[in-house]
Design a protein around this motif. Structure first.
Motif, PDB file in Angstrom:
ATOM      1  N   SER A  49       0.856  -1.184   0.000  1.00  0.00           N
ATOM      2  CA  SER A  49       0.000   0.000   0.000  1.00  0.00           C
ATOM      3  C   SER A  49       0.891   1.231   0.000  1.00  0.00           C
ATOM      4  CB  SER A  49      -0.934   0.031   1.203  1.00  0.00           C
ATOM      5  OG  SER A  49      -0.258   0.442   2.359  1.00  0.00           O
ATOM      6  N   ASN A  91      -4.768   3.826   2.712  1.00  0.00           N
ATOM      7  CA  ASN A  91      -4.194   2.516   2.435  1.00  0.00           C
ATOM      8  C   ASN A  91      -5.115   1.639   1.610  1.00  0.00           C
ATOM      9  OD1 ASN A  91      -5.518   2.775   4.924  1.00  0.00           O
ATOM     10  ND2 ASN A  91      -4.730   0.827   5.636  1.00  0.00           N
ATOM     11  N   LYS A  92      -5.023   1.856   0.311  1.00  0.00           N
ATOM     12  CA  LYS A  92      -5.641   0.947  -0.642  1.00  0.00           C
ATOM     13  C   LYS A  92      -4.608  -0.129  -0.918  1.00  0.00           C
ATOM     14  CE  LYS A  92      -7.878   0.932  -5.168  1.00  0.00           C
ATOM     15  NZ  LYS A  92      -8.211   1.730  -6.369  1.00  0.00           N
ATOM     16  N   PHE A  93      -4.927  -1.338  -0.534  1.00  0.00           N
ATOM     17  CA  PHE A  93      -3.981  -2.434  -0.607  1.00  0.00           C
ATOM     18  C   PHE A  93      -4.045  -3.152  -1.940  1.00  0.00           C
ATOM     19  CE2 PHE A  93      -2.248  -3.387   3.691  1.00  0.00           C
ATOM     20  CZ  PHE A  93      -2.803  -2.317   4.348  1.00  0.00           C
TER      21      PHE A  93
END
Lengths: 115, 113
Positions: free
Chosen positions: B94, B99-101
């Protein structure tokens, strides 16, 4: 103990039916996510929400819908428009603040099978 | 967009042997790196994370990982595995303010007696 509760654990659906998967968290997290897991493909993001009453499409949002009316709850509806809905669905949450260093906490998952 | 590559879909290993699960990522900017473990029909649990600082990160259950910026790798290691380590392991990346994983496709570790 704080955590994420997903229900039901197993769900069977006939073609053409909509189904809703529940996700509830008591971690006081602002951000919530839905992922779809298929064998050999890892996790793919369906929708995410950073705050109540707001959500964004992920990479595979077609055929799905969500709502975020309460901080604790982020239900996912799998609609009849989703052509291949059989999969394992995972809900997650994080504090969502600041940098991307925040850790995701996952629920135990819901397995949807289309008959 | 980020991409995360886990080179091995399955890794068989005998009990008490060492193991390395490989993870490479593509990014031209700083990222945060994670390893998660998934037992059958369960959600994912965090094993360890790299945010900054020392490139060798220690996690739970005796696992460790080393961040190598030049090779854009974050391989997971354990010097001696147990039967109970049998599970699927996911590498994730990320970055940015939210937090775009991005997850790899997973590696199934099968520990044999």
């Amino acid at each position: 103990d704080g955590g994420i509760t997903q229900s039901p654990k197993y769900l069977f659906r006939k073609e053409g039916q909509n189904v809703t998967l529940s996700c509830e968290q008591n971690l006081n997290h602002d951000a919530m996510y839905w992922y779809r897991q298929d064998p050999g493909q890892g996790l793919r993001l369906i929708y995410y929400s950073q705050i109540v009453n707001d959500f964004q499409k992920g990479d595979i949002a077609e055929g799905y819908s969500v709502s975020r009316e309460k901080k604790e709850s982020f239900p996912l509806t799998v609609t009849s428009a989703q052509k291949n809905p059989t999969a394992f669905y995972l809900c997650a949450s994080s504090t969502g603040h600041g940098s991307g260093a925040n850790v995701l906490t996952f629920g135990a998952g819901s397995r949807l099978t289309v008959l | 967009a980020q991409s995360v590559t886990q080179l091995d879909s399955q890794v068989p290993v005998f009990e008490e042997a060492p193991v390395e699960l490989r993870c490479n990522y593509s990014s031209s900017v700083s990222v945060y790196l994670f390893w998660y473990v998934q037992y059958p029909n369960q959600g994912l649990q965090l094993l360890l994370k790299y945010l900054s600082g020392s490139t060798l990160v220690k996690g739970i259950n005796g696992f460790e990982a080393e961040f190598n910026k030049s090779q854009t790798s974050f391989h997971l290691r354990k010097p001696s595995v147990h039967i109970s380590d049998t599970a699927e392991y996911f590498c994730a990346v990320s970055r940015g303010n939210f937090n775009k994983f991005y997850f790899g496709s997973g590696t199934k570790l099968n520990v044999k007696p």
